[in-house]
Design an enzyme around this catalytic site. Structure first.
Site, short mmCIF file in Angstrom:
data_model
loop_
_atom_site.label_atom_id
_atom_site.label_comp_id
_atom_site.label_asym_id
_atom_site.label_seq_id
_atom_site.Cartn_x
_atom_site.Cartn_y
_atom_site.Cartn_z
N ASP A 11 0.87 -1.16 0.00
CA ASP A 11 0.00 0.00 0.00
C ASP A 11 0.91 1.23 0.00
OD1 ASP A 11 -2.37 1.59 0.37
OD2 ASP A 11 -1.87 1.70 2.50
N ASP A 13 0.01 5.15 1.10
CA ASP A 13 -0.14 6.03 2.26
C ASP A 13 -0.23 5.21 3.54
OD1 ASP A 13 -1.11 8.90 0.94
OD2 ASP A 13 -1.73 7.16 -0.22
N ASP A 170 -1.63 -1.05 5.82
CA ASP A 170 -1.94 -0.59 7.18
C ASP A 170 -3.44 -0.44 7.41
OD1 ASP A 170 -1.94 1.69 5.39
OD2 ASP A 170 -2.13 2.95 7.17
#
Length: 221
Positions: A11, A13, A170
């Site tokens: 991922d 960000d 996250d």
């Protein structure tokens, strides 16, 4: 320990880059233009992984169902475009981790729900991404995460099978997307996570508290 892995997908960000300061600044600027007080970054950071939706919730308490949401989102996107590279930096250890991955023979790529409008300028401007084998944005395929389509598009571009990849993120949707794509999954506990996130309940194959910990999970062929 993951075995038979040839590529690692990440991922963006909250996993590779800390973009919360710029995302928060864009939303906070909207508050200031309305004569409202500034909010500290720690009000924005936990919601940064949700992009405009998270920033508008933090700044104004509005959700996508609110009558003003679409107009606020357009304004937020314009504001973010003006500042998206002012404060954004790779997380500590990310550059070292990516370099070591490549030294050990692993390819790497990015799969993000961030639209190409923002992903393109960020990844083109930051030297970190020069060695990425694939960069897939939220609007690259007809579906965004948690649908597996973006992850499968990345494997197609990298000429690897999903079973030869792991996905690191996250947010719970990252883990759901990775599992749906048939990949091993890693929850990045150092990222944004989201308010009140129960990471243990996501069902990730593994968890890491720092980027370099990922290397301990990969068997070198």
């Amino acid at each position: 320990m993951f075995r038979g892995v040839r590529a690692v997908l990440f991922d963006l960000d909250g996993t590779l880059i800390d973009s919360a300061p710029d995302l928060g600044a864009a939303a906070d600027g909207m508050r200031l233009r309305r004569g409202m007080s500034s909010l500290p970054l720690d009000r924005y950071r936990p919601l940064a992984g949700s992009g405009a939706r998270g920033m508008l919730l933090a700044a104004f308490g509005v959700t996508p169902e609110h009558a003003d949401y679409e107009a606020l989102k357009v304004e937020f996107f314009a504001a973010y475009t003006e500042c998206l590279l002012q404060r954004t930096q790779p997380f500590h250890e990310v550059q070292e981790m990516l370099g070591l991955l490549q030294e050990r023979g692993f390819a790497w790529g990015v799969v993000t729900n961030k639209s190409q409008r923002f992903t393109g300028p960020i990844t083109q401007a930051m030297p970190l991404f020069a060695t990425a084998s694939a960069i897939v944005s939220g609007d690259t395929t007809p579906h965004a995460k948690p649908h597996p389509a973006p992850l499968l598009e990345a494997t197609r571009r990298m000429s690897v099978s999903p079973a030869e990849c792991i996905y690191v993120g996250d947010d719970e949707r990252d883990i759901l997307a990775g599992r749906a794509a048939g990949m091993g999954t890693v929850a990045a506990r150092y990222g944004y996570l989201g308010a009140g996130a129960d990471v243990a309940a996501w069902g990730a194959s593994a968890e890491v508290s720092s980027p370099l910990e990922l290397l301990n999970l990969l068997e070198v062929a």
